[in-house]
Design a protein around this motif. Structure first.
Motif, PDB file in Angstrom:
ATOM      1  N   ALA A   1     -50.888 -41.273  44.649  1.00  0.00           N
ATOM      2  CA  ALA A   1     -50.433 -40.210  45.326  1.00  0.00           C
ATOM      3  C   ALA A   1     -49.260 -39.562  44.623  1.00  0.00           C
ATOM      4  N   PRO A   2     -48.717 -38.284  45.152  1.00  0.00           N
ATOM      5  CA  PRO A   2     -47.781 -37.676  44.418  1.00  0.00           C
ATOM      6  C   PRO A   2     -46.549 -38.428  44.558  1.00  0.00           C
ATOM      7  N   ALA A   3     -45.474 -38.622  43.589  1.00  0.00           N
ATOM      8  CA  ALA A   3     -44.195 -38.907  43.736  1.00  0.00           C
ATOM      9  C   ALA A   3     -43.393 -38.537  44.601  1.00  0.00           C
ATOM     10  N   ASP A   4     -42.624 -39.179  45.334  1.00  0.00           N
ATOM     11  CA  ASP A   4     -41.487 -38.813  46.239  1.00  0.00           C
ATOM     12  C   ASP A   4     -40.189 -38.796  45.641  1.00  0.00           C
ATOM     13  N   PRO A   5     -39.708 -37.757  44.967  1.00  0.00           N
ATOM     14  CA  PRO A   5     -38.763 -37.809  44.266  1.00  0.00           C
ATOM     15  C   PRO A   5     -37.438 -38.396  44.857  1.00  0.00           C
ATOM     16  N   ALA A   6     -37.336 -38.335  46.091  1.00  0.00           N
ATOM     17  CA  ALA A   6     -36.331 -39.068  46.622  1.00  0.00           C
ATOM     18  C   ALA A   6     -36.262 -40.326  46.670  1.00  0.00           C
ATOM     19  N   GLN A   7     -37.448 -40.952  46.617  1.00  0.00           N
ATOM     20  CA  GLN A   7     -37.669 -42.290  46.492  1.00  0.00           C
ATOM     21  C   GLN A   7     -37.739 -43.007  45.032  1.00  0.00           C
ATOM     22  N   LEU A   8     -37.795 -42.149  44.032  1.00  0.00           N
ATOM     23  CA  LEU A   8     -37.705 -42.492  42.656  1.00  0.00           C
ATOM     24  C   LEU A   8     -36.522 -43.188  42.176  1.00  0.00           C
ATOM     25  N   ALA A   9     -36.640 -44.408  41.577  1.00  0.00           N
ATOM     26  CA  ALA A   9     -35.549 -44.972  41.120  1.00  0.00           C
ATOM     27  C   ALA A   9     -35.731 -45.215  39.584  1.00  0.00           C
ATOM     28  N   ARG A  10     -35.503 -44.238  38.610  1.00  0.00           N
ATOM     29  CA  ARG A  10     -35.959 -44.805  37.189  1.00  0.00           C
ATOM     30  C   ARG A  10     -35.188 -43.681  36.267  1.00  0.00           C
ATOM     31  N   VAL A  11     -35.218 -44.311  35.157  1.00  0.00           N
ATOM     32  CA  VAL A  11     -34.457 -43.869  33.967  1.00  0.00           C
ATOM     33  C   VAL A  11     -35.446 -43.007  33.029  1.00  0.00           C
ATOM     34  N   PHE A  12     -35.418 -41.822  32.962  1.00  0.00           N
ATOM     35  CA  PHE A  12     -36.439 -40.981  32.125  1.00  0.00           C
ATOM     36  C   PHE A  12     -35.680 -40.597  30.692  1.00  0.00           C
TER      37      PHE A  12
ATOM     38  N   GLU B   1     -30.428 -33.463  42.691  1.00  0.00           N
ATOM     39  CA  GLU B   1     -30.764 -32.887  43.935  1.00  0.00           C
ATOM     40  C   GLU B   1     -32.003 -33.302  44.537  1.00  0.00           C
ATOM     41  N   GLU B   2     -33.143 -33.592  43.899  1.00  0.00           N
ATOM     42  CA  GLU B   2     -34.228 -33.925  44.311  1.00  0.00           C
ATOM     43  C   GLU B   2     -34.578 -35.306  44.104  1.00  0.00           C
ATOM     44  N   ALA B   3     -34.043 -35.988  43.235  1.00  0.00           N
ATOM     45  CA  ALA B   3     -34.203 -37.352  43.043  1.00  0.00           C
ATOM     46  C   ALA B   3     -32.774 -38.242  42.541  1.00  0.00           C
TER      47      ALA B   3
ATOM     48  N   PRO C   1     -47.278 -40.679  38.599  1.00  0.00           N
ATOM     49  CA  PRO C   1     -46.638 -39.912  39.533  1.00  0.00           C
ATOM     50  C   PRO C   1     -45.110 -39.138  39.277  1.00  0.00           C
ATOM     51  N   GLY C   2     -44.521 -40.552  38.795  1.00  0.00           N
ATOM     52  CA  GLY C   2     -43.016 -40.229  38.679  1.00  0.00           C
ATOM     53  C   GLY C   2     -42.948 -39.072  37.232  1.00  0.00           C
ATOM     54  N   HIS C   3     -43.761 -39.284  36.307  1.00  0.00           N
ATOM     55  CA  HIS C   3     -43.802 -38.533  35.250  1.00  0.00           C
ATOM     56  C   HIS C   3     -44.376 -37.356  35.133  1.00  0.00           C
ATOM     57  N   ARG C   4     -45.235 -37.020  36.332  1.00  0.00           N
ATOM     58  CA  ARG C   4     -45.642 -35.735  36.536  1.00  0.00           C
ATOM     59  C   ARG C   4     -44.607 -34.837  37.309  1.00  0.00           C
ATOM     60  N   TRP C   5     -43.963 -35.728  38.222  1.00  0.00           N
ATOM     61  CA  TRP C   5     -42.711 -34.800  38.839  1.00  0.00           C
ATOM     62  C   TRP C   5     -41.809 -34.283  37.667  1.00  0.00           C
ATOM     63  N   LEU C   6     -41.440 -35.229  36.875  1.00  0.00           N
ATOM     64  CA  LEU C   6     -40.324 -34.834  35.641  1.00  0.00           C
ATOM     65  C   LEU C   6     -41.140 -33.660  34.840  1.00  0.00           C
ATOM     66  N   ARG C   7     -42.276 -33.802  34.519  1.00  0.00           N
ATOM     67  CA  ARG C   7     -42.939 -32.572  33.687  1.00  0.00           C
ATOM     68  C   ARG C   7     -42.921 -31.174  34.594  1.00  0.00           C
ATOM     69  N   GLY C   8     -43.182 -31.315  35.890  1.00  0.00           N
ATOM     70  CA  GLY C   8     -43.096 -30.188  36.885  1.00  0.00           C
ATOM     71  C   GLY C   8     -41.549 -29.787  36.985  1.00  0.00           C
ATOM     72  N   LEU C   9     -40.640 -30.576  36.882  1.00  0.00           N
ATOM     73  CA  LEU C   9     -39.278 -30.133  36.743  1.00  0.00           C
ATOM     74  C   LEU C   9     -38.957 -29.353  35.704  1.00  0.00           C
TER      75      LEU C   9
END
Length: 312
Positions: free
Chosen positions: A90-101, A123-125, A286-294
């Motif tokens: 499922a697409p990542a919910d940035p608000a719930q992501l807790a990661r170091v990229f 702002e998003e995550a 999903p988290g990495h896909r959000w990062l690439r989109g950002l």
């Protein structure tokens, strides 16, 4: 016993789940898109595997055995878990992501888009941390080794499996201090070559594409220093008569912030292809896909903003 369990066909779980839910061979076959004989064969295999009839005839219908009733909920849970496991992420919910990229990028790129990238990520995550790594003076497989999640900038040759996405084409411009002698008249290739030059290069190289282009014109520039970072080169340019080099779009805000001037280089240079790269193991994450989109959104906003500034 171990050998027998190792040969269990896990597809039987889906058939067993349908049989226990429908309590009918015909209805279970329709549910799974199978023929009646195929479902009957599956029921026979299930009976042999678990050593229980599972469904028995009671008049004109079939009813589950005590063993079937005992395992029905567990079978349903296993099938649902398998569907969740094998379903697309499922697409990542940035608000719930807790990661170091970790991002590997030249300081020019970090200076240009880093502030907006960090602000938008916060702002998003709010639980995400962006860790920027400086480029090494030697090429190392940071994406293959997992030392970095994403590489940004002008991507050179990489391992064959690495994914690369082109973002935009930039071009080189000359950078000088305000009031520099080169700003007082039309800049020619000879005037450019005769000026003292500052190179910024992580590898400490003294020559590059500019020197090759000048050589075709029978000219040679005078490099007085080479530094490892873009920021250091700009500070040297600001306080001297040396000429620096910058990416026209990527470096524009940094150059303006230091009160420096840019001049078009008076001969053709190959375009600078700005891209991002990552290892295929993170394609579907999903988290990495959000990062690439950002990154994609921030970079394109910066490009569009700079293009708008150039409009009359």
């Amino acid at each position: 016993m171990i050998a027998r369990n190792a040969n269990i066909d896990l597809n039987l779980l889906t058939a067993l789940d349908a049989l226990l839910e429908e309590e009918s061979v015909t209805a279970a076959a329709d549910r799974l898109g199978l023929s009646g004989p195929a479902m009957s064969r599956a029921l026979g295999r299930i009976r042999r595997t678990i050593g229980d009839p599972v469904l028995v005839r009671a008049g004109r219908r079939m009813v589950p055995t005590p063993r079937a009733l005992e395992i029905r909920a567990e079978v349903r849970g296993l099938v649902e878990a398998a569907h969740r496991l094998l379903a697309p992420s499922a697409p990542a919910d940035p608000a719930q992501l807790a990661r170091v990229f970790t991002l590997s990028a030249h300081d020019l790129f970090v200076s240009a888009v880093g502030p907006r990238l960090v602000a938008l990520a916060a702002e998003e995550a709010p639980q995400v941390v962006l860790r920027f790594l400086g480029e090494s003076h030697v090429d190392v497989p940071v994406l293959r080794d997992g030392a970095a999640d994403l590489e940004l900038g002008i991507i050179g040759p990489r391992e064959p499996e690495i994914r690369t996405e082109h973002l935009f084409n930039d071009r080189g411009v000359a950078v000088v201090r305000a009031g520099h002698p080169l700003t007082t008249a039309r800049l020619t290739a000879r005037r450019y070559a005769d000026a003292p030059h500052i190179n910024f290069t992580r590898r400490g190289r003294l020559t590059g594409p500019i020197d090759a282009a000048l050589a075709e014109l029978g000219l040679r520039r005078r490099v007085i220093a080479t530094v490892p970072t873009f920021a250091a080169s700009l500070l040297m340019v600001r306080d001297s008569d040396a000429v620096g080099l910058a990416n026209e779009v990527t470096a524009a805000s940094t150059v303006r912030g230091l009160g420096l001037c840019t001049l078009p280089i008076p001969f053709d240079l190959p375009p600078m292809e700005v891209a991002m790269a990552w290892h295929p193991r993170q394609d579907a994450d999903p988290g990495h896909r959000w990062l690439r989109g950002l990154v994609r959104r921030v970079v394109m906003a910066a490009v569009n903003a700079e293009s708008a500034r150039e409009q009359p």
